[in-house]
Write a protein that holds these residues in place. Structure first.
Motif, PDB file in Angstrom:
ATOM      1  N   VAL A 173       2.321 -20.358 -48.904  1.00 13.60           N
ATOM      2  CA  VAL A 173       0.861 -20.466 -48.966  1.00 13.60           C
ATOM      3  C   VAL A 173       0.296 -19.232 -49.645  1.00 13.60           C
ATOM      4  CG1 VAL A 173       0.656 -21.915 -46.928  1.00 13.60           C
ATOM      5  CG2 VAL A 173       0.641 -19.450 -46.661  1.00 13.60           C
ATOM      6  N   GLU A 174      -0.905 -19.384 -50.163  1.00 12.90           N
ATOM      7  CA  GLU A 174      -1.553 -18.283 -50.865  1.00 12.90           C
ATOM      8  C   GLU A 174      -2.079 -17.250 -49.874  1.00 12.90           C
ATOM      9  OE1 GLU A 174      -3.314 -21.202 -54.351  1.00 12.90           O
ATOM     10  OE2 GLU A 174      -4.601 -20.429 -52.760  1.00 12.90           O
ATOM     11  N   ARG A 175      -1.922 -16.011 -50.232  1.00 13.56           N
ATOM     12  CA  ARG A 175      -2.509 -14.952 -49.429  1.00 13.56           C
ATOM     13  C   ARG A 175      -3.962 -14.713 -49.846  1.00 13.56           C
ATOM     14  NH1 ARG A 175       2.114 -10.181 -49.084  1.00 13.56           N
ATOM     15  NH2 ARG A 175       3.694 -11.411 -47.960  1.00 13.56           N
ATOM     16  N   PHE A 176      -4.760 -14.312 -48.873  1.00 14.76           N
ATOM     17  CA  PHE A 176      -6.156 -13.997 -49.165  1.00 14.76           C
ATOM     18  C   PHE A 176      -6.226 -12.815 -50.124  1.00 14.76           C
ATOM     19  CE2 PHE A 176      -9.994 -11.503 -48.100  1.00 14.76           C
ATOM     20  CZ  PHE A 176     -10.944 -12.436 -48.480  1.00 14.76           C
ATOM     21  N   ARG A 177      -7.049 -12.947 -51.139  1.00  8.95           N
ATOM     22  CA  ARG A 177      -7.187 -11.887 -52.128  1.00  8.95           C
ATOM     23  C   ARG A 177      -8.423 -11.064 -51.810  1.00  8.95           C
ATOM     24  NH1 ARG A 177      -6.687 -14.389 -58.017  1.00  8.95           N
ATOM     25  NH2 ARG A 177      -6.287 -12.207 -58.528  1.00  8.95           N
ATOM     26  N   GLY A 178      -8.226  -9.794 -51.668  1.00 11.66           N
ATOM     27  CA  GLY A 178      -9.353  -8.921 -51.378  1.00 11.66           C
ATOM     28  C   GLY A 178      -9.303  -8.391 -49.960  1.00 11.66           C
ATOM     29  N   GLU A 179     -10.337  -7.688 -49.576  1.00  8.46           N
ATOM     30  CA  GLU A 179     -10.414  -7.094 -48.253  1.00  8.46           C
ATOM     31  C   GLU A 179     -11.200  -8.003 -47.317  1.00  8.46           C
ATOM     32  OE1 GLU A 179      -8.967  -4.348 -47.234  1.00  8.46           O
ATOM     33  OE2 GLU A 179      -8.062  -3.976 -49.197  1.00  8.46           O
ATOM     34  N   ALA A 180     -10.638  -8.252 -46.144  1.00 11.53           N
ATOM     35  CA  ALA A 180     -11.315  -9.070 -45.144  1.00 11.53           C
ATOM     36  C   ALA A 180     -12.065  -8.162 -44.165  1.00 11.53           C
ATOM     37  CB  ALA A 180     -10.296  -9.931 -44.402  1.00 11.53           C
ATOM     38  N   ASP A 181     -13.339  -8.405 -44.004  1.00 10.28           N
ATOM     39  CA  ASP A 181     -14.161  -7.623 -43.082  1.00 10.28           C
ATOM     40  C   ASP A 181     -14.335  -8.424 -41.791  1.00 10.28           C
ATOM     41  OD1 ASP A 181     -15.951  -6.082 -41.734  1.00 10.28           O
ATOM     42  OD2 ASP A 181     -17.524  -6.132 -43.260  1.00 10.28           O
ATOM     43  N   PRO A 182     -13.736  -7.996 -40.684  1.00 12.70           N
ATOM     44  CA  PRO A 182     -13.818  -8.777 -39.438  1.00 12.70           C
ATOM     45  C   PRO A 182     -15.140  -8.633 -38.708  1.00 12.70           C
ATOM     46  CG  PRO A 182     -12.584  -6.767 -39.050  1.00 12.70           C
ATOM     47  CD  PRO A 182     -12.915  -6.778 -40.521  1.00 12.70           C
ATOM     48  N   ARG A 183     -15.976  -7.682 -39.112  1.00 10.08           N
ATOM     49  CA  ARG A 183     -17.175  -7.400 -38.326  1.00 10.08           C
ATOM     50  C   ARG A 183     -18.175  -8.549 -38.263  1.00 10.08           C
ATOM     51  NH1 ARG A 183     -18.534  -1.776 -41.197  1.00 10.08           N
ATOM     52  NH2 ARG A 183     -17.971  -3.154 -42.952  1.00 10.08           N
ATOM     53  N   PRO A 184     -18.477  -9.245 -39.360  1.00  7.74           N
ATOM     54  CA  PRO A 184     -19.441 -10.360 -39.256  1.00  7.74           C
ATOM     55  C   PRO A 184     -18.978 -11.452 -38.300  1.00  7.74           C
ATOM     56  CG  PRO A 184     -19.169  -9.694 -41.545  1.00  7.74           C
ATOM     57  CD  PRO A 184     -18.110  -8.983 -40.768  1.00  7.74           C
ATOM     58  N   PHE A 185     -17.692 -11.770 -38.334  1.00  6.26           N
ATOM     59  CA  PHE A 185     -17.182 -12.809 -37.450  1.00  6.26           C
ATOM     60  C   PHE A 185     -17.262 -12.373 -35.992  1.00  6.26           C
ATOM     61  CE2 PHE A 185     -13.790 -15.099 -35.211  1.00  6.26           C
ATOM     62  CZ  PHE A 185     -14.106 -16.406 -35.543  1.00  6.26           C
ATOM     63  N   ARG A 186     -16.916 -11.126 -35.737  1.00  5.68           N
ATOM     64  CA  ARG A 186     -16.988 -10.629 -34.356  1.00  5.68           C
ATOM     65  C   ARG A 186     -18.429 -10.613 -33.851  1.00  5.68           C
ATOM     66  NH1 ARG A 186     -13.027  -7.768 -31.729  1.00  5.68           N
ATOM     67  NH2 ARG A 186     -10.951  -8.028 -32.628  1.00  5.68           N
ATOM     68  N   ARG A 187     -19.356 -10.254 -34.731  1.00  2.00           N
ATOM     69  CA  ARG A 187     -20.767 -10.286 -34.318  1.00  2.00           C
ATOM     70  C   ARG A 187     -21.197 -11.718 -34.001  1.00  2.00           C
ATOM     71  NH1 ARG A 187     -21.494  -6.278 -38.464  1.00  2.00           N
ATOM     72  NH2 ARG A 187     -22.114  -7.923 -39.946  1.00  2.00           N
ATOM     73  N   GLU A 188     -20.697 -12.661 -34.799  1.00  2.00           N
ATOM     74  CA  GLU A 188     -21.067 -14.058 -34.604  1.00  2.00           C
ATOM     75  C   GLU A 188     -20.599 -14.585 -33.246  1.00  2.00           C
ATOM     76  OE1 GLU A 188     -20.312 -18.437 -36.664  1.00  2.00           O
ATOM     77  OE2 GLU A 188     -19.830 -16.607 -37.759  1.00  2.00           O
ATOM     78  N   VAL A 189     -19.409 -14.181 -32.819  1.00  2.00           N
ATOM     79  CA  VAL A 189     -18.901 -14.673 -31.536  1.00  2.00           C
ATOM     80  C   VAL A 189     -19.308 -13.758 -30.382  1.00  2.00           C
ATOM     81  CG1 VAL A 189     -16.978 -15.874 -32.605  1.00  2.00           C
ATOM     82  CG2 VAL A 189     -16.651 -13.522 -31.828  1.00  2.00           C
ATOM     83  N   GLY A 190     -20.067 -12.698 -30.689  1.00  2.00           N
ATOM     84  CA  GLY A 190     -20.655 -11.884 -29.645  1.00  2.00           C
ATOM     85  C   GLY A 190     -19.730 -10.896 -28.978  1.00  2.00           C
ATOM     86  N   ILE A 191     -18.798 -10.328 -29.737  1.00  2.00           N
ATOM     87  CA  ILE A 191     -17.899  -9.326 -29.163  1.00  2.00           C
ATOM     88  C   ILE A 191     -17.914  -8.068 -30.023  1.00  2.00           C
ATOM     89  CG2 ILE A 191     -16.411 -11.086 -28.153  1.00  2.00           C
ATOM     90  CD1 ILE A 191     -14.385 -10.501 -30.368  1.00  2.00           C
ATOM     91  N   GLY A 192     -17.440  -6.984 -29.440  1.00  2.00           N
ATOM     92  CA  GLY A 192     -17.410  -5.710 -30.136  1.00  2.00           C
ATOM     93  C   GLY A 192     -16.193  -5.543 -31.025  1.00  2.00           C
ATOM     94  N   PRO A 193     -16.163  -4.472 -31.800  1.00  2.00           N
ATOM     95  CA  PRO A 193     -15.070  -4.263 -32.764  1.00  2.00           C
ATOM     96  C   PRO A 193     -13.715  -4.004 -32.118  1.00  2.00           C
ATOM     97  CG  PRO A 193     -16.509  -2.344 -32.686  1.00  2.00           C
ATOM     98  CD  PRO A 193     -17.199  -3.422 -31.892  1.00  2.00           C
ATOM     99  N   SER A 194     -13.688  -3.559 -30.867  1.00  2.00           N
ATOM    100  CA  SER A 194     -12.416  -3.249 -30.229  1.00  2.00           C
ATOM    101  C   SER A 194     -12.010  -4.266 -29.162  1.00  2.00           C
ATOM    102  CB  SER A 194     -12.473  -1.849 -29.588  1.00  2.00           C
ATOM    103  OG  SER A 194     -13.494  -1.784 -28.612  1.00  2.00           O
ATOM    104  N   ASP A 195     -12.829  -5.298 -28.944  1.00  2.00           N
ATOM    105  CA  ASP A 195     -12.488  -6.318 -27.949  1.00  2.00           C
ATOM    106  C   ASP A 195     -11.296  -7.147 -28.423  1.00  2.00           C
ATOM    107  OD1 ASP A 195     -14.500  -5.658 -26.141  1.00  2.00           O
ATOM    108  OD2 ASP A 195     -15.976  -6.882 -27.197  1.00  2.00           O
ATOM    109  N   LEU A 196     -10.468  -7.559 -27.488  1.00  2.00           N
ATOM    110  CA  LEU A 196      -9.299  -8.374 -27.815  1.00  2.00           C
ATOM    111  C   LEU A 196      -9.752  -9.806 -28.111  1.00  2.00           C
ATOM    112  CD1 LEU A 196      -6.858  -7.092 -25.039  1.00  2.00           C
ATOM    113  CD2 LEU A 196      -6.873  -6.479 -27.468  1.00  2.00           C
ATOM    114  N   LEU A 197      -9.330 -10.320 -29.247  1.00  2.00           N
ATOM    115  CA  LEU A 197      -9.786 -11.634 -29.697  1.00  2.00           C
ATOM    116  C   LEU A 197      -8.615 -12.474 -30.181  1.00  2.00           C
ATOM    117  CD1 LEU A 197     -12.050 -13.655 -30.494  1.00  2.00           C
ATOM    118  CD2 LEU A 197     -12.129 -12.493 -32.720  1.00  2.00           C
TER     119      LEU A 197
END
Length: 275
Positions: A175-199
């Motif tokens: 399968v193809e790998r994602f090209r570029g840098e993935a920023d997890p912060r928007p997704f974590r904000r969307e699900v209502g958890i902090g940057p260090s919470d286990l997800l």
């Protein structure tokens, strides 16, 4: 080589099997093989980007004749096979009457990819029907296959236990790998958890028992520090079932439904995956 991949009916373009098939087709075409996707009239690549990528890679889409009744599948596949004989036709997924009839009708050699369908957990779902189907149809198809492609050594053993006696090989998904840098912060904000919470994140249709999501929720109940995000479309009321289970287990405050996500490909398409 002339290679055809047979798309089972009802397969959504964003499903894991469809993604593996289309990316494999592109990779094989990039290696110089003549590759076709044989599909029923209800299947579409789903978006223009994928259609362009398949065309640019040299993959040809071939529609089977209309199938009005399930037993027409063999006739439809036989008609295309006679007109476009292949060195190998690759069947994807198992316990499918469509693939069983196709295998019977094919004059070209065929390969089979179970895509996890012989995993013991999967076999426990509708165990009685699958046992009967294996005895009557599945084992015979495996014995006739020129090749069975498995993803892991464990799946190879599971396939052997199902009755495959010919050549079985282990080839991980390309399968193809994602090209570029993935920023997890928007997704974590969307699900209502902090940057260090286990997800933990599940991606797929919300088919509770086929995907083992009931077990996943029980695991979440035993791991109070974890949060769970479910990415994917509802399936036969699966979301409602999961909501009820989450309340009973007391994990509803740590579980979020995100809905389906489809990442668009911008600019030039990424290179075909290595196989």
């Amino acid at each position: 080589m002339r290679i055809a991949h047979l798309i089972p009916p009802g397969l959504e373009y964003w499903s894991g099997v469809a993604t593996a098939v289309t990316q494999l087709a592109r990779a094989l075409a990039a290696r110089g093989h003549q590759v076709e996707l044989w599909h029923t009239s209800d299947w579409r690549p789903g978006n223009k980007d994928l259609t362009v990528q398949l065309a640019d890679a040299g993959v040809r889409l071939v529609a089977l004749p209309d199938i009005h009744r399930w037993w027409d599948a063999g006739r439809a596949v036989a008609q295309v096979d006679a007109a476009r004989p292949m060195d190998i036709v690759h069947l994807h997924s198992v316990f499918l009457p469509f693939n069983t009839l196709a295998a019977r009708a094919l004059r070209s050699p065929f390969a089979v990819s179970p895509h996890g369908g012989y995993d013991p957990v999967s076999l426990r779902r509708s165990a009685g029907r699958k046992t009967a189907y294996r005895i009557l149809f599945e084992r015979r198809m495996l014995k006739r296959a020129a090749l069975v492609c498995t993803l892991t050594t464990q799946e190879e053993r599971d396939t052997r236990s199902m009755g495959a006696s010919g050549r079985v090989v282990v080839i991980p998904n390309g399968v193809e790998r994602f090209r570029g840098e993935a920023d997890p912060r928007p997704f974590r904000r969307e699900v209502g958890i902090g940057p260090s919470d286990l997800l933990a994140v599940f991606v797929g249709r919300l088919d509770v028992f086929h995907k083992g999501l009931d077990e996943l929720l029980r695991g979440l109940a035993g791991a109070p520090d974890w949060h769970l995000a479910l990415v994917g479309p509802d399936h036969r009321g699966g979301r409602g079932t999961l909501e009820g289970m989450a309340c009973e287990l007391g994990v509803d405050d740590r579980m979020r439904f995100v809905g389906p996500r489809h990442r668009a490909t911008h600019g030039s398409p990424p290179p075909a995956p290595r196989v």
